[in-house]
Enzyme design. Structure first.
Site, short mmCIF file in Angstrom:
data_model
loop_
_atom_site.label_atom_id
_atom_site.label_comp_id
_atom_site.label_asym_id
_atom_site.label_seq_id
_atom_site.Cartn_x
_atom_site.Cartn_y
_atom_site.Cartn_z
CD GLU A 44 -3.06 -0.94 2.13
OE1 GLU A 44 -2.82 -0.51 3.35
OE2 GLU A 44 -4.37 -1.50 1.82
CG ASP A 97 -7.58 -5.46 4.58
OD1 ASP A 97 -7.30 -5.93 5.70
OD2 ASP A 97 -7.58 -4.46 4.19
CD GLU A 134 -9.92 -1.80 7.92
OE1 GLU A 134 -8.99 -2.29 8.31
OE2 GLU A 134 -9.74 -1.38 6.67
O1 GCW Z 1 -7.09 -3.24 6.46
C1 GCW Z 1 -6.14 -2.44 5.82
C2 GCW Z 1 -6.48 -1.01 6.13
C3 GCW Z 1 -5.45 -0.18 6.52
C4 GCW Z 1 -3.99 -0.92 7.00
C5 GCW Z 1 -3.99 -1.97 6.06
C6 GCW Z 1 -2.77 -2.75 6.63
C7 GCW Z 1 -2.38 0.09 8.67
O2 GCW Z 1 -7.48 -0.50 5.52
O3 GCW Z 1 -5.89 0.98 7.12
O4 GCW Z 1 -3.17 -0.10 7.14
O5 GCW Z 1 -4.98 -3.06 5.80
O6 GCW Z 1 -3.05 -3.74 7.35
O7 GCW Z 1 -1.62 -2.72 6.41
#
Ligand code: GCW
Length: 676
Positions: A267, A340, A368
């Protein structure tokens, strides 16, 4: 007269405050003995043992207790043994921390009203490192945090030490959590600045007697950004020296510093691939500088790329070729599922696939993707589902629990982690019931054989009451709550159809053209006139081939794929006949409807609990359930009305009619910002 009124006011207010049930005590509601007694003997002395004695003297109301260091094999670690007779209890352990854990277990059992006069037990941890990952930023905000600001007051440290630090350590120690990563994996290089390390040292000093080691997330570009080097290439000698010096600086301040957690080339975060190096090259460089001090590197496998045809495949593709190339003080940290932290995912195919590399699971406590701190979702069933998944990596019975706890393959050390849901809210986690997820993670990290039910039972009795009329219905509600959330959000294997950025609420129509396709809901559900779901079989992305036989075959065939993952692995025709004879479209409608009804039932169940619970917590939870109920309807209407534009089939007569217009739902834009 003025003053008099003032006093009357105080008379009314003070008792209210004294008995305020604001959730700040968590599950630690040990009764305080009227007289301070000294009922504990021990054959050892240390700050850790002092805590054990203090806690027992203050809160234990049973027979006298001996805390004894004894000989045990190394594999016993911080385990303990309790021998209880009506006259005396003996707690035996190899380490002082083991004695502290034994003491907390006694207090926990006392609070659960267990019979404590005649029993023996032996306990030892399933994993060596039982670690919380805080996604806390240096400015006090928390990425994906829904319980207020960060606990860590960086501005005040090292001078002002908040009493919350010790309360936090105590809560963790009471369930066996022994490590914490203080800062966000999207790490600021400043975390490693000298002044910040002095602040970290203070936290480490507070946590130490409770057996909690401090770790830090580090930014791969730190040498360049902080050290003004020309790059952060792991093969550059100056870069290596920078990390070596940094390690020495850290260990001077914190001799038992745990190590680094690294999010690299993920990311947009920097990493070794920026210099044409591999994850192994980057991780090894860090592992080498930590090695002399006994530190470890937890290297995350959360990688995906916009050019990949299927995000779910990427980590496996990047990491399996590196198997055996990582130093033995490195552990690869893998999210439970390949996308995720979704309400339901199959397990991550990397588990078991690297036979010569240590691996650990990363769970997410902060919700989340599960209604933030508004929805009641007890996560132990999700954790268990993952840990008990059979990967078949070494034949039948190769569960994730056994791969990561060292049973199947010898490991230098073993670990398990979870992204924390803790903030400075009075009740720590935003929702009173979210405390149970912190508790459940600690308990499973200690013993992954515990059942979700037992953990819920303990937590309810400790947090509320042991009255069966409360415990049983509330336990049922907790145990079904994860499946309920799946039903009203993403049944049958649907995933990632959240509103962008903040991930609260539905946006199945979301199509972020021009940014990242793999952040768009339409990328994940693939609805069209023919059907719904992501084809991950051989005719599609072939992600199924990343699983060991027989799972690749099982998931590759629509007939043998479990229906709760059918839309994860297949593009399923709307009229496809499900096992119970319904069409896929009907099944989808009934699942959403069921989810809504279940939340309604929780409201009724909770309503009946009023006599057993204090008014504050009763109304807090009641209000949150109202939100959850409205959100469930929002999810159902948004998803069914939107998918209906493709299915062109009626919503079955016997389910609740939509109460919203699709066009109105599409206009909802919540004022919660976030990058993806
Ligand atoms: O779940 C996603 C989130 C990001 C997060 C990323 C990760 C810390 O949307 O906010 O960043 O994964 O786990 O690195």
């Amino acid at each position: 007269m003025q003053n008099f009124r003032h006093y009357i006011f105080l008379f009314i207010i003070i008792p209210l405050f004294t008995f305020a049930e604001d959730g700040s005590q968590l599950w630690l509601r040990y009764p305080v003995n009227q007289k301070l007694r000294s009922i504990v003997n021990s054959n050892s002395k240390s700050p850790t043992l002092e805590i054990a004695k203090k806690e027992l003297n203050k809160h234990w109301s049973g027979q006298p207790i001996d805390l004894k260091i004894d000989k045990f094999p190394d594999s016993f670690k911080d385990g303990y043994k309790i021998i209880s007779t009506p006259k005396k209890i003996t707690v035996l352990a190899k380490t002082d921390l083991g004695l502290l854990y034994g003491s907390y277990n006694l207090l926990n059992l006392q609070q659960q009203k267990a019979n404590l006069t005649n029993f023996n037990l032996v306990e030892k941890p399933s994993f060596d490192v039982r670690i919380l990952n805080h996604w806390d930023n240096l400015d006090g905000s928390i990425e994906r945090g829904y319980a207020g600001h960060s606990l860590w007051k960086w501005e005040d440290l090292p001078n002002i030490i908040s009493p919350k630090y010790e309360e936090y350590a105590r809560a963790n120690a009471s369930i066996g959590i022994n490590a914490t990563v203080l800062n966000n994996v999207n790490a600021s290089p400043n975390m490693l600045r000298g002044d910040y390390l002095k602040k970290v040292k203070i936290l480490a000093d507070v946590f130490r007697p409770y057996g909690i080691k401090v770790y830090l997330s580090v930014n791969f570009s730190s040498p360049k950004v902080l050290g003004n080097l020309k790059d952060s290439d792991p093969f550059n000698k100056d870069v290596q020296k920078w990390w070596k010096d940094k390690a020495s600086e850290i260990y001077k301040l914190i001799p038992d510093f745990g190590g680094f957690l690294v999010k690299a080339n993920s990311e947009g975060e920097p990493g070794p691939q920026d210099y044409g190096r591999t994850h192994a090259d980057g991780a090894n460089m860090m592992a080498d500088v930590l090695k002399p001090y006994g530190g470890i590197v937890m290297w995350r496998a959360f990688v995906y790329s916009p050019s990949s045809d299927d995000r779910a495949k990427q980590a496996y593709l990047e990491f399996t070729p590196l198997d055996g190339k990582f130093r033995d003080n490195i552990i690869i940290q893998i999210k439970n599922g390949p996308v995720d932290f979704q309400p339901r995912e199959p397990f991550h195919p990397l588990f078991g696939a690297m036979k010569n590399t240590s691996q650990m699971v990363e769970f997410q406590l902060t919700q989340e993707y599960l209604g933030h701190s508004n929805h009641l979702v007890y996560l132990a069933p999700l954790f268990k589902e993952n840990l008990d998944s059979d990967t078949y990596s070494d034949g039948k019975g190769s569960t994730i629990a056994k791969i990561t706890d060292g049973t199947l393959r010898p490991a230098k050390f073993t670990a398990i982690s979870a992204v924390a849901n803790i903030g400075e809210d009075t009740n720590w986690t935003g929702h009173h019931f979210a405390q149970s997820n912190w508790y459940a993670f600690g308990r499973l990290a200690w013993n992954h054989n515990l059942s979700s039910e037992q953990i819920a039972d303990e937590w309810i009795k400790m947090t509320f009451t042991d009255d069966k009329k409360f415990v049983n219905p509330v336990k049922d509600m907790m145990l079904t709550s994860r499946e309920t959330a799946v039903d009203y959000m993403m049944p049958l294997g649907l995933h990632h159809i959240f509103a962008g950025m903040h991930h609260y609420g539905p946006e199945p129509w979301g199509d972020y053209k021009g940014t990242r396709a793999d952040w768009s809901p339409v990328y994940y559900h693939r609805a069209d006139a023919e059907g719904l779901g992501f084809d991950r079989t051989k005719t599609g992305s072939d992600a199924v081939s990343e699983y060991f036989p027989p799972l690749n075959e099982m998931y590759g065939n629509i007939k043998t794929t479990p229906e709760n993952l059918i839309l994860w692995f297949h593009h399923v025709p709307w009229d496809y006949k499900m096992k119970d004879g319904k069409t896929m479209w009907e099944a989808l409608c009934y699942k959403y409807d069921l989810g809504v009804h279940e939340v309604r039932d929780y409201q009724k169940v909770w309503g009946k609990m009023q006599p057993y619970v204090d008014n504050e917590r009763f109304t807090d939870v009641q209000s949150k359930l109202k939100i959850q109920s409205k959100d469930a309807v929002w999810w159902k209407d948004a998803c069914l009305l939107y998918f209906q534009t493709f299915s062109k089939r009626p919503i079955p007569d016997d389910i609740e009619r939509p109460v919203n217009e699709l066009e109105d739902l599409k206009k909802i834009k919540l004022p919660m910002g976030h990058h993806n």
